[in-house]
Design an enzyme around this catalytic site. Structure first.
Site, PDB file in Angstrom:
ATOM      1  N   HIS A  72     -42.461  37.092  96.679  1.00  0.00           N
ATOM      2  CA  HIS A  72     -42.976  36.524  95.668  1.00  0.00           C
ATOM      3  C   HIS A  72     -42.671  36.292  94.000  1.00  0.00           C
ATOM      4  CE1 HIS A  72     -47.411  35.579  94.237  1.00  0.00           C
ATOM      5  NE2 HIS A  72     -47.502  34.953  96.152  1.00  0.00           N
TER       6      HIS A  72
ATOM      7  N   ASP B  60     -46.486  40.176  88.178  1.00  0.00           N
ATOM      8  CA  ASP B  60     -46.844  39.677  90.372  1.00  0.00           C
ATOM      9  C   ASP B  60     -45.453  40.741  90.200  1.00  0.00           C
ATOM     10  OD1 ASP B  60     -45.233  38.195  92.948  1.00  0.00           O
ATOM     11  OD2 ASP B  60     -46.200  37.026  91.719  1.00  0.00           O
TER      12      ASP B  60
ATOM     13  N   SER C 244     -50.913  29.676  93.611  1.00  0.00           N
ATOM     14  CA  SER C 244     -49.834  30.829  92.819  1.00  0.00           C
ATOM     15  C   SER C 244     -48.944  30.209  92.401  1.00  0.00           C
ATOM     16  CB  SER C 244     -48.950  32.144  93.934  1.00  0.00           C
ATOM     17  OG  SER C 244     -49.478  33.188  93.354  1.00  0.00           O
TER      18      SER C 244
END
Length: 691
Positions: A225, A185, A385
């Site tokens: 994120h 990520d 996700s």
């Protein structure tokens, strides 16, 4: 750059497309079994790049690129060598390419050499050199690099807890402490109180530059994120597997953008780490998506065969997940997103992906998790996700309880314990509803005692296409047994199905008919330890006789029936009759059809037949196995020519017919769904002894 333009050959677009369609590379794509959508990528190959000439003149390798033009990264290429090549060959081939390019006045920059994941290398070079590279010995294929993207645009913890175990506090069976999760990520704020001490930020980093010269790299933006997903997986307050350890690999930049090549290098880093220091169960979370990529799917396959569990986001494009990678890789557990009402997540004009490449759905809207704004901040995020992070956490819990589970066993358990038939299928496109699993992930009620169950799942093929001789193929995972095969056509024009051995494995094949719009093959894939299965075929018989395929070996029981026929009129007017006997030992078919019986022997395996018919044609007829029994075979017993096909949904056999009001049929003949239900007394006894 002027040199590149002066050397390029320009072709008229119609002629170029014709060359592409007639070329040998297109034929190779049809034969490749790494992905059903590879032909889609190949069809878009190099419309204006002058590559058709290279593919027609002595090049044995093939060229691939992303189907979505804005995501392509021309100038950077992954060169993949054939599997049997020596470990030293990637460097030797790269040096040979550099030397030959230099003689032509070009420079090539070697960016990375792959050894442990797949044989190959990553280069930056002019696309004028692709013809040269494709003709090199040992080269299997070349793929142009492309972009991948982050897929994020405490009801969730309650939703994944079985209803009868819900309390005021989330209490999973265990914390997943025996499992290590790798997260590919953005960077992570490891000092956040949710994940502090649980996350190790590795020294790995392979990311592209951010778009735009004015982009300001704020830490909170660069970490947002990854920090949120780390908290969903193993956060102290909002995590699914609160005891799981997590390792962070940065493959996405501060804008949430990465590349296929960066992801490949990250996966190879994991493989190297596994080889140097083997650990217990390993889960890799891939909360990103890009266009279909043969090389990325191949890398996922290699890692899965090494015992790694890969969980991927289905994608947020409100599209068929099979068009994206790594979601389309069969070895990856692909996760779509649902909201608090168990409905598909909508993100503006987009939303969760769907289709046959999705294994299940999970919470993915307004998920509370760690925020990178400060060490105690939380934020709400949505996307596939987040859904994939939930399944990675559930997988960690299951693997901590049963560390020896294989990927096939874990996937089957995830499917078995999911909440079923809770999603409103009207949200999906009509042609995708039957292909998309109606499953929302949930923790098992207990991590013990599941071993007695005979686990099965349904695997749909890609659509065959409309040509008369078109076939569709569905296959099971290597650790699964193919216990039955069926077919489905929206037009009703098909020539049946059969099981065939290919490359040492059995596959389910379905056959389209003249005038048909295409067909699907549907495999019933099961976990049956110590099984010995075989296919017995009865060829077409005389005009007045039916065909009977028997399980004649002692101790073998019937798990599925199938039939196929060559005469078009038989498929249109006289579909085959498949009726197991009172004791499920034989399949009975029409005299003009080849009838096939799948017969298996396994310790304690017993099967029975259930049939449900209606006196007049119905659009849908179903029959379900009782609790404790698992559906292994599903077929139709038609008295009409309007049967579309039969398929399994969980432990229910579904037979679909055309809408009588649109066909004009006045037939009063019955349509029946025939289910073969099995269980294993041996598995149940072994489980009781362990308890």
């Amino acid at each position: 750059m002027g040199t590149v333009s002066s050397r390029r050959l320009w072709w008229p677009l119609p002629l170029l497309l014709l060359l592409l369609l007639l070329g040998p590379a297109g034929a190779r794509a049809q034969e490749d079994d790494d992905g059903d959508y590879e032909e889609l990528v190949l069809a878009l190959r190099s419309e204006e790049d002058g590559l058709a000439d290279a593919l027609q003149h002595g090049a044995t390798a093939t060229f691939h690129r992303c189907a979505k033009e804005p995501w392509r990264l021309p100038g950077t290429y992954v060169v993949v060598l054939k599997e049997e090549t020596h470990r030293s060959q990637p460097e030797r081939t790269a040096r040979r390419l550099q030397a030959q390019a230099a003689r032509r006045g070009y420079l090539i920059k070697l960016l990375h050499v792959f050894h442990d994941l797949l044989p190959g290398f990553l280069v930056k070079m002019s696309r004028d050199l692709l013809e040269l590279a494709l003709k090199l010995p040992h080269v299997d294929y070349i793929e142009e690099d492309s972009s991948v993207f982050a897929q994020s645009i405490p009801w969730n913890l309650e939703r994944i807890t079985p209803a009868r175990y819900r309390a005021d506090e989330y209490q999973p069976p265990n914390g997943g402490s025996l499992v290590e999760v790798y997260l590919l990520d953005t960077s992570i704020q490891s000092g956040h109180r949710e994940i502090e001490g649980r996350v190790m930020v590795t020294d790995f980093g392979s990311v592209p530059e951010e778009d735009g010269t004015r982009f300001h790299r704020q830490a909170s933006k660069c970490d947002s994120h990854g920090t949120h997903l780390a908290g969903v997986v193993s956060g102290r307050d909002a995590g699914v597997a609160k005891g799981a350890s997590l390792r962070s690999l940065r493959v996405l930049n501060c804008q949430g953008k990465g590349t296929v090549s960066s992801t490949l290098i990250g996966l190879e880093f994991i493989r190297k780490s596994q080889l140097v220091q083997p650990v217990g169960p390993l889960v890799v979370l891939l909360p990103l998506a890009g266009g279909y990529s043969r090389v990325l799917n191949a890398a996922c396959q290699r890692l899965a065969r090494a015992g790694v569990v890969l969980v991927a986001a289905a994608g947020n494009f409100r599209d068929d997940a099979c068009l994206y990678s790594p979601a389309s890789a069969p070895e990856v557990i692909t996760v779509g997103a649902t909201n608090a009402q168990d409905q598909p997540v909508t993100l503006g004009t987009l939303g969760t992906n769907f289709g046959r490449c999705v294994d299940l759905f999970a919470p993915g809207e307004d998920i509370i998790g760690a925020s990178s704004d400060c060490s105690t901040c939380f934020v709400s995020r949505s996307g596939t996700s987040q859904a994939a992070a939930h399944v990675a956490g559930i997988a960690a819990v299951m693997l901590s309880a049963e560390p020896e589970l294989t990927l096939a066993e874990l996937r089957q358990r995830l499917i078995h314990f999911s909440a079923k038939d809770v999603i409103n299928e009207a949200w999906f496109p009509e042609d995708q509803r039957v292909l998309t699993p109606n499953l929302v992930a949930a923790l098992p009620p207990s991590t013990h005692g599941a071993g007695w169950q005979l686990f099965c799942r349904t695997v749909w093929s890609a659509h065959s296409g409309p040509t008369r001789m078109a076939t569709a193929m569905a296959r099971c995972a290597p650790d699964e047994e193919l216990l039955s095969c069926s077919s489905f056509s929206s037009s009703g024009k098909r020539r049946g199905e059969r099981i065939e051995a290919q490359g040492g494995r059995r596959v389910c094949l379905a056959h389209n008919a003249f005038g048909g719009k295409g067909v699907y093959a549907i495999a019933r894939c099961c976990l049956l330890p110590q099984a010995n299965c075989s296919i017995h075929t009865a060829p077409p018989a005389g005009a007045s006789m039916g065909t009977r395929a028997h399980c004649h070996q002692q101790g073998h029981v019937l798990t599925g029936c199938s039939a196929h026929w060559e005469v078009e009129e038989l498929g249109t007017h006289k579909p085959p009759v498949l009726r197991p006997g009172g004791q499920p030992s034989q399949c009975m078919g029409h005299s003009g059809a080849s009838t096939h019986a799948t017969c298996c022997h396994a310790p304690g395996l017993e099967c029975k037949v259930k049939e449900h018919g209606l006196p007049a044609p119905q659009e849908q007829v179903t029959v379900a196995c009782e609790e404790g029994w698992t559906l292994t075979g599903c077929s139709a017993l038609p008295g009409t020519s309007h049967i579309l096909g039969a398929y399994a949904v969980d432990d229910t056999c579904v037979v679909r017919s055309q809408d009588v009001s649109t066909t004009g049929s006045t037939s009063e003949e019955a349509v029946a769904a025939v289910a073969i239900c099995c269980r294993s007394r041996h598995l149940a006894q072994a489980s009781q002894e362990l308890q």
